[in-house]
Design a protein around this motif. Structure first.
Motif, mmCIF file in Angstrom:
data_model
loop_
_atom_site.group_PDB
_atom_site.id
_atom_site.type_symbol
_atom_site.label_atom_id
_atom_site.label_comp_id
_atom_site.label_asym_id
_atom_site.label_seq_id
_atom_site.Cartn_x
_atom_site.Cartn_y
_atom_site.Cartn_z
ATOM 1 N N PRO A 64 9.948 6.722 -5.216
ATOM 2 C CA PRO A 64 11.101 5.820 -5.386
ATOM 3 C C PRO A 64 10.753 4.333 -5.375
ATOM 4 O O PRO A 64 11.365 3.551 -6.110
ATOM 5 C CB PRO A 64 12.003 6.178 -4.204
ATOM 6 C CG PRO A 64 11.626 7.569 -3.835
ATOM 7 C CD PRO A 64 10.157 7.685 -4.143
ATOM 8 N N SER A 65 9.785 3.921 -4.577
ATOM 9 C CA SER A 65 9.461 2.497 -4.520
ATOM 10 C C SER A 65 8.802 2.024 -5.822
ATOM 11 O O SER A 65 9.068 0.906 -6.283
ATOM 12 C CB SER A 65 8.588 2.175 -3.315
ATOM 13 O OG SER A 65 7.358 2.855 -3.383
ATOM 14 N N THR A 66 7.980 2.855 -6.421
ATOM 15 C CA THR A 66 7.368 2.497 -7.705
ATOM 16 C C THR A 66 8.427 2.500 -8.801
ATOM 17 O O THR A 66 8.447 1.610 -9.654
ATOM 18 C CB THR A 66 6.210 3.462 -8.056
ATOM 19 O OG1 THR A 66 5.230 3.395 -7.025
ATOM 20 C CG2 THR A 66 5.572 3.111 -9.387
ATOM 21 N N LEU A 67 9.310 3.483 -8.766
ATOM 22 C CA LEU A 67 10.416 3.532 -9.723
ATOM 23 C C LEU A 67 11.249 2.253 -9.629
ATOM 24 O O LEU A 67 11.599 1.654 -10.644
ATOM 25 C CB LEU A 67 11.292 4.757 -9.463
ATOM 26 C CG LEU A 67 12.546 4.883 -10.326
ATOM 27 C CD1 LEU A 67 12.187 5.006 -11.790
ATOM 28 C CD2 LEU A 67 13.379 6.072 -9.867
ATOM 29 N N ALA A 92 8.718 -9.709 1.051
ATOM 30 C CA ALA A 92 7.590 -10.082 0.198
ATOM 31 C C ALA A 92 6.399 -9.172 0.452
ATOM 32 O O ALA A 92 5.669 -8.808 -0.476
ATOM 33 C CB ALA A 92 7.215 -11.542 0.428
ATOM 34 N N GLY A 93 6.204 -8.780 1.706
ATOM 35 C CA GLY A 93 5.110 -7.865 2.034
ATOM 36 C C GLY A 93 5.273 -6.510 1.376
ATOM 37 O O GLY A 93 4.304 -5.922 0.877
ATOM 38 N N ALA A 94 6.505 -6.009 1.357
ATOM 39 C CA ALA A 94 6.767 -4.718 0.707
ATOM 40 C C ALA A 94 6.545 -4.821 -0.800
ATOM 41 O O ALA A 94 5.995 -3.903 -1.419
ATOM 42 C CB ALA A 94 8.182 -4.245 1.017
ATOM 43 N N VAL A 95 6.952 -5.941 -1.390
ATOM 44 C CA VAL A 95 6.711 -6.146 -2.821
ATOM 45 C C VAL A 95 5.220 -6.159 -3.097
ATOM 46 O O VAL A 95 4.743 -5.511 -4.029
ATOM 47 C CB VAL A 95 7.372 -7.452 -3.324
ATOM 48 C CG1 VAL A 95 6.878 -7.815 -4.719
ATOM 49 C CG2 VAL A 95 8.883 -7.319 -3.319
ATOM 50 N N SER A 96 4.471 -6.859 -2.266
ATOM 51 C CA SER A 96 3.023 -6.923 -2.440
ATOM 52 C C SER A 96 2.391 -5.533 -2.391
ATOM 53 O O SER A 96 1.527 -5.206 -3.212
ATOM 54 C CB SER A 96 2.416 -7.824 -1.367
ATOM 55 O OG SER A 96 1.022 -7.886 -1.514
ATOM 56 N N GLN A 97 2.824 -4.710 -1.437
ATOM 57 C CA GLN A 97 2.291 -3.352 -1.335
ATOM 58 C C GLN A 97 2.635 -2.527 -2.566
ATOM 59 O O GLN A 97 1.793 -1.793 -3.093
ATOM 60 C CB GLN A 97 2.831 -2.663 -0.085
ATOM 61 C CG GLN A 97 2.276 -3.220 1.198
ATOM 62 C CD GLN A 97 2.934 -2.600 2.427
ATOM 63 O OE1 GLN A 97 3.886 -1.834 2.325
ATOM 64 N NE2 GLN A 97 2.419 -2.935 3.595
ATOM 65 N N ARG A 98 3.876 -2.647 -3.031
ATOM 66 C CA ARG A 98 4.300 -1.894 -4.214
ATOM 67 C C ARG A 98 3.511 -2.327 -5.444
ATOM 68 O O ARG A 98 3.078 -1.485 -6.241
ATOM 69 C CB ARG A 98 5.788 -2.081 -4.467
ATOM 70 C CG ARG A 98 6.655 -1.404 -3.448
ATOM 71 C CD ARG A 98 8.125 -1.642 -3.718
ATOM 72 N NE ARG A 98 8.938 -1.011 -2.687
ATOM 73 C CZ ARG A 98 10.243 -0.890 -2.746
ATOM 74 N NH1 ARG A 98 10.905 -1.367 -3.788
ATOM 75 N NH2 ARG A 98 10.907 -0.298 -1.765
ATOM 76 N N VAL A 99 3.351 -3.626 -5.595
ATOM 77 C CA VAL A 99 2.616 -4.136 -6.755
ATOM 78 C C VAL A 99 1.167 -3.664 -6.700
ATOM 79 O O VAL A 99 0.608 -3.236 -7.715
ATOM 80 C CB VAL A 99 2.711 -5.677 -6.834
ATOM 81 C CG1 VAL A 99 1.739 -6.234 -7.869
ATOM 82 C CG2 VAL A 99 4.142 -6.107 -7.151
ATOM 83 N N THR A 100 0.557 -3.703 -5.524
ATOM 84 C CA THR A 100 -0.830 -3.256 -5.388
ATOM 85 C C THR A 100 -0.974 -1.794 -5.792
ATOM 86 O O THR A 100 -1.880 -1.439 -6.555
ATOM 87 C CB THR A 100 -1.329 -3.464 -3.940
ATOM 88 O OG1 THR A 100 -1.323 -4.872 -3.660
ATOM 89 C CG2 THR A 100 -2.727 -2.914 -3.744
ATOM 90 N N LEU A 108 -0.093 0.652 -13.840
ATOM 91 C CA LEU A 108 1.277 0.531 -14.327
ATOM 92 C C LEU A 108 1.739 -0.913 -14.484
ATOM 93 O O LEU A 108 2.664 -1.189 -15.246
ATOM 94 C CB LEU A 108 2.231 1.279 -13.387
ATOM 95 C CG LEU A 108 1.899 2.760 -13.180
ATOM 96 C CD1 LEU A 108 2.812 3.370 -12.131
ATOM 97 C CD2 LEU A 108 1.985 3.505 -14.503
ATOM 98 N N VAL A 109 1.113 -1.819 -13.754
ATOM 99 C CA VAL A 109 1.424 -3.248 -13.857
ATOM 100 C C VAL A 109 0.124 -4.040 -13.823
ATOM 101 O O VAL A 109 -0.912 -3.537 -13.390
ATOM 102 C CB VAL A 109 2.349 -3.751 -12.715
ATOM 103 C CG1 VAL A 109 3.687 -3.039 -12.727
ATOM 104 C CG2 VAL A 109 1.680 -3.661 -11.364
ATOM 105 N N GLY A 110 0.211 -5.265 -14.277
ATOM 106 C CA GLY A 110 -0.906 -6.197 -14.179
ATOM 107 C C GLY A 110 -0.419 -7.462 -13.497
ATOM 108 O O GLY A 110 0.756 -7.820 -13.602
ATOM 109 N N ARG A 111 -1.312 -8.110 -12.786
ATOM 110 C CA ARG A 111 -0.997 -9.357 -12.078
ATOM 111 C C ARG A 111 -1.758 -10.502 -12.717
ATOM 112 O O ARG A 111 -2.904 -10.333 -13.119
ATOM 113 C CB ARG A 111 -1.474 -9.257 -10.626
ATOM 114 C CG ARG A 111 -0.421 -8.976 -9.628
ATOM 115 C CD ARG A 111 -1.002 -9.166 -8.252
ATOM 116 N NE ARG A 111 -1.497 -7.909 -7.721
ATOM 117 C CZ ARG A 111 -1.352 -7.542 -6.474
ATOM 118 N NH1 ARG A 111 -0.764 -8.327 -5.608
ATOM 119 N NH2 ARG A 111 -1.806 -6.392 -6.052
#
Length: 113
Positions: free
Chosen positions: A3-6, A34-42, A49-52
């Motif tokens: 769910p978090s990646t979705l 912001a920490g949760a976003v960082s973990q999800r993005v990582t 699935l994403v690029g930074r």
């Protein structure tokens, strides 16, 4: 897909072309830390699935964009979800679907008021 990646991929996809948001904007739109976003993005970046990249908005900002794989995955997932929801309501009569639509609109209004 968890769910978090979705959630992450959906937020970026809904932003429209070029399907890229800063981490700050993702935080604002998802209402998580912001920490949760960082973990999800990582996690999503490790899965391809994403690029930074550095943001053009600010030197300190980081942009997150959907990769082709991320774009394909979120589109397929949403399509499957919509097909599943269509199957669920297909057993309802037209009158029941109308009633359900009204009840869901009432709930949505209560949540956004």
């Amino acid at each position: 897909m968890d769910p978090s990646t979705l959630d992450l991929l959906s937020v970026i996809r809904r932003s429209g072309p070029p399907y890229e948001l800063t981490t700050r904007e993702i935080t604002r739109r998802t209402l998580i830390t912001a920490g949760a976003v960082s973990q999800r993005v990582t996690r999503a970046e490790q899965a391809g699935l994403v690029g930074r990249s550095p943001s053009s908005v600010s030197r300190r900002a980081v942009s997150v964009r959907l990769t082709d794989a991320g774009h394909g995955l979120i589109d397929d997932t949403v399509r499957q979800l919509l097909e599943h929801e269509a199957d669920l309501v297909s057993s309802l009569t037209a009158a029941e679907r109308t009633a359900l639509t009204g009840l869901l609109a009432k709930l949505e209004h209560a949540l956004t008021a």
